[in-house]
Design a protein around this motif. Structure first.
Motif, PDB file in Angstrom:
ATOM      1  N   GLU A   3       0.818  -1.211   0.000  1.00 45.96           N
ATOM      2  CA  GLU A   3       0.000   0.000   0.000  1.00 45.96           C
ATOM      3  C   GLU A   3       0.854   1.264   0.000  1.00 45.96           C
ATOM      4  O   GLU A   3       0.546   2.224  -0.699  1.00 45.96           O
ATOM      5  CB  GLU A   3      -0.942  -0.004   1.205  1.00 45.96           C
ATOM      6  N   ARG A   4       1.926   1.281   0.773  1.00 47.19           N
ATOM      7  CA  ARG A   4       2.772   2.479   0.823  1.00 47.19           C
ATOM      8  C   ARG A   4       3.435   2.751  -0.532  1.00 47.19           C
ATOM      9  O   ARG A   4       3.535   3.884  -0.971  1.00 47.19           O
ATOM     10  CB  ARG A   4       3.834   2.355   1.913  1.00 47.19           C
ATOM     11  N   ALA A   5       3.909   1.690  -1.190  1.00 51.75           N
ATOM     12  CA  ALA A   5       4.532   1.857  -2.508  1.00 51.75           C
ATOM     13  C   ALA A   5       3.502   2.372  -3.507  1.00 51.75           C
ATOM     14  O   ALA A   5       3.800   3.261  -4.313  1.00 51.75           O
ATOM     15  CB  ALA A   5       5.138   0.545  -2.989  1.00 51.75           C
ATOM     16  N   LEU A   6       2.307   1.827  -3.451  1.00 54.29           N
ATOM     17  CA  LEU A   6       1.239   2.292  -4.320  1.00 54.29           C
ATOM     18  C   LEU A   6       0.918   3.752  -4.014  1.00 54.29           C
ATOM     19  O   LEU A   6       0.718   4.559  -4.924  1.00 54.29           O
ATOM     20  CB  LEU A   6      -0.002   1.413  -4.151  1.00 54.29           C
ATOM     21  N   GLY A   7       0.890   4.106  -2.737  1.00 53.54           N
ATOM     22  CA  GLY A   7       0.633   5.490  -2.332  1.00 53.54           C
ATOM     23  C   GLY A   7       1.688   6.440  -2.880  1.00 53.54           C
ATOM     24  O   GLY A   7       1.371   7.547  -3.325  1.00 53.54           O
ATOM     25  N   ALA A  11       0.825   9.379  -5.424  1.00 57.07           N
ATOM     26  CA  ALA A  11       1.158  10.774  -5.100  1.00 57.07           C
ATOM     27  C   ALA A  11       2.061  11.396  -6.159  1.00 57.07           C
ATOM     28  O   ALA A  11       2.002  12.605  -6.401  1.00 57.07           O
ATOM     29  CB  ALA A  11       1.826  10.852  -3.731  1.00 57.07           C
ATOM     30  N   ALA A  12       2.891  10.573  -6.793  1.00 59.07           N
ATOM     31  CA  ALA A  12       3.805  11.073  -7.822  1.00 59.07           C
ATOM     32  C   ALA A  12       3.105  11.284  -9.164  1.00 59.07           C
ATOM     33  O   ALA A  12       3.718  11.790 -10.104  1.00 59.07           O
ATOM     34  CB  ALA A  12       4.970  10.098  -7.988  1.00 59.07           C
ATOM     35  N   GLY A  13       1.840  10.887  -9.267  1.00 56.01           N
ATOM     36  CA  GLY A  13       1.093  11.106 -10.497  1.00 56.01           C
ATOM     37  C   GLY A  13       1.194   9.978 -11.505  1.00 56.01           C
ATOM     38  O   GLY A  13       0.875  10.166 -12.684  1.00 56.01           O
ATOM     39  N   LEU A  51     -12.650   8.792  -6.405  1.00 54.62           N
ATOM     40  CA  LEU A  51     -11.380   8.453  -7.044  1.00 54.62           C
ATOM     41  C   LEU A  51     -10.905   9.587  -7.954  1.00 54.62           C
ATOM     42  O   LEU A  51      -9.698   9.845  -8.034  1.00 54.62           O
ATOM     43  CB  LEU A  51     -11.480   7.132  -7.791  1.00 54.62           C
ATOM     44  N   LEU A  52     -11.831  10.263  -8.604  1.00 51.44           N
ATOM     45  CA  LEU A  52     -11.459  11.418  -9.416  1.00 51.44           C
ATOM     46  C   LEU A  52     -10.898  12.532  -8.526  1.00 51.44           C
ATOM     47  O   LEU A  52      -9.857  13.120  -8.831  1.00 51.44           O
ATOM     48  CB  LEU A  52     -12.660  11.918 -10.216  1.00 51.44           C
ATOM     49  N   GLN A  53     -11.564  12.799  -7.403  1.00 53.26           N
ATOM     50  CA  GLN A  53     -11.058  13.808  -6.460  1.00 53.26           C
ATOM     51  C   GLN A  53      -9.696  13.404  -5.913  1.00 53.26           C
ATOM     52  O   GLN A  53      -8.800  14.244  -5.780  1.00 53.26           O
ATOM     53  CB  GLN A  53     -12.043  14.011  -5.302  1.00 53.26           C
ATOM     54  N   ALA A  54      -9.548  12.130  -5.597  1.00 51.56           N
ATOM     55  CA  ALA A  54      -8.264  11.653  -5.071  1.00 51.56           C
ATOM     56  C   ALA A  54      -7.169  11.850  -6.113  1.00 51.56           C
ATOM     57  O   ALA A  54      -6.054  12.284  -5.780  1.00 51.56           O
ATOM     58  CB  ALA A  54      -8.372  10.183  -4.670  1.00 51.56           C
ATOM     59  N   TRP A  55      -7.466  11.526  -7.364  1.00 53.72           N
ATOM     60  CA  TRP A  55      -6.463  11.674  -8.423  1.00 53.72           C
ATOM     61  C   TRP A  55      -6.074  13.137  -8.579  1.00 53.72           C
ATOM     62  O   TRP A  55      -4.905  13.474  -8.705  1.00 53.72           O
ATOM     63  CB  TRP A  55      -7.000  11.109  -9.729  1.00 53.72           C
ATOM     64  N   ARG A  56      -7.072  14.035  -8.550  1.00 58.88           N
ATOM     65  CA  ARG A  56      -6.786  15.475  -8.682  1.00 58.88           C
ATOM     66  C   ARG A  56      -5.974  15.994  -7.506  1.00 58.88           C
ATOM     67  O   ARG A  56      -5.202  16.935  -7.650  1.00 58.88           O
ATOM     68  CB  ARG A  56      -8.088  16.257  -8.806  1.00 58.88           C
ATOM     69  N   ALA A  57      -6.161  15.385  -6.336  1.00 53.61           N
ATOM     70  CA  ALA A  57      -5.454  15.827  -5.125  1.00 53.61           C
ATOM     71  C   ALA A  57      -4.260  14.936  -4.802  1.00 53.61           C
ATOM     72  O   ALA A  57      -3.697  15.040  -3.703  1.00 53.61           O
ATOM     73  CB  ALA A  57      -6.430  15.857  -3.954  1.00 53.61           C
ATOM     74  N   ALA A  58      -3.873  14.071  -5.717  1.00 56.37           N
ATOM     75  CA  ALA A  58      -2.800  13.103  -5.449  1.00 56.37           C
ATOM     76  C   ALA A  58      -1.525  13.776  -4.963  1.00 56.37           C
ATOM     77  O   ALA A  58      -0.822  13.246  -4.105  1.00 56.37           O
ATOM     78  CB  ALA A  58      -2.515  12.270  -6.696  1.00 56.37           C
ATOM     79  N   GLY A  59      -1.233  14.949  -5.470  1.00 59.93           N
ATOM     80  CA  GLY A  59      -0.025  15.658  -5.062  1.00 59.93           C
ATOM     81  C   GLY A  59      -0.042  16.092  -3.612  1.00 59.93           C
ATOM     82  O   GLY A  59       1.017  16.361  -3.029  1.00 59.93           O
ATOM     83  N   THR A  60      -1.222  16.135  -3.008  1.00 58.41           N
ATOM     84  CA  THR A  60      -1.319  16.544  -1.599  1.00 58.41           C
ATOM     85  C   THR A  60      -1.263  15.353  -0.652  1.00 58.41           C
ATOM     86  O   THR A  60      -1.187  15.538   0.553  1.00 58.41           O
ATOM     87  CB  THR A  60      -2.628  17.323  -1.334  1.00 58.41           C
ATOM     88  N   PHE A  61      -1.329  14.131  -1.227  1.00 62.08           N
ATOM     89  CA  PHE A  61      -1.299  12.937  -0.390  1.00 62.08           C
ATOM     90  C   PHE A  61       0.096  12.730   0.176  1.00 62.08           C
ATOM     91  O   PHE A  61       1.089  12.806  -0.550  1.00 62.08           O
ATOM     92  CB  PHE A  61      -1.733  11.703  -1.191  1.00 62.08           C
TER      93      PHE A  61
END
Length: 176
Positions: A3-7, A11-13, A51-61
């Protein structure tokens, strides 16, 4: 994939990470949304929007944290928004000023308090709870996923549920 590697990839897009996130978390997110909304169509909409919101905010994760709690918080917020939208639509259609049931507000509040309590737990216990409770894995499946012995999953699960009980007693003011 851990999960951490996926995270970190998410986060890296990394576009492939979105597919993996959907594959790994789509069903549990749908289950959470369905429990909140009581409708398959609305739950599917909530997961897609989340999931769309998460993808748009991925840089903040923060990739040093677990991805699942972050995703579940987003799907809960989206589900609450959808619920409010649907209630407004029904109220407009019926020309009614019927308030939201107190039990619904209480449920949303308790969900928030559970999330806060989970965030205060050690990462290893939170990971076991996420695997066994939110994802519905058996102890054996969780052990395989987390790369730890089954006995460790069982002991962490026991400790985690006890800690969660105590934290919720503190959060909700219900005593032990």
């Amino acid at each position: 994939m851990a999960e951490r590697a996926l995270g970190r990839r998410f986060a890296a897009g990394d576009a492939d990470a979105v597919r993996r996130v959907y594959e790994e978390f789509g069903r549990p997110l749908f289950g959470a949304a369905y429990r909140l909304l009581g409708s398959r169509d609305l739950a599917e909409e909530a997961v897609q929007q989340a999931l769309l919101q998460a993808w748009r905010a991925a840089g903040t994760f923060d990739p040093s944290r677990d991805l699942a709690p972050w995703l579940f918080s987003i799907v809960r917020r989206v589900a609450i928004d959808i619920h409010r939208r649907e209630r407004r639509h029904v109220a407009d259609t019926l020309d009614s000023n019927e308030p939201i049931a107190e039990s619904q507000i209480d449920t949303a509040w308790r969900v928030l308090e559970v999330r806060r309590a989970l965030e205060r737990m050690p990462a290893d216990e939170r990971a076991v709870l996420a695997a066994t409770h939110f994802e519905g894995l058996t102890h054996e499946e969780a052990a395989t996923k987390l790369g730890i012995p089954v006995g460790t999953v069982k002991s962490r699960s026991f400790r985690a549920y006890g800690r969660l009980r105590d934290l919720l007693a503190d959060e909700l003011g219900t005593g032990k």
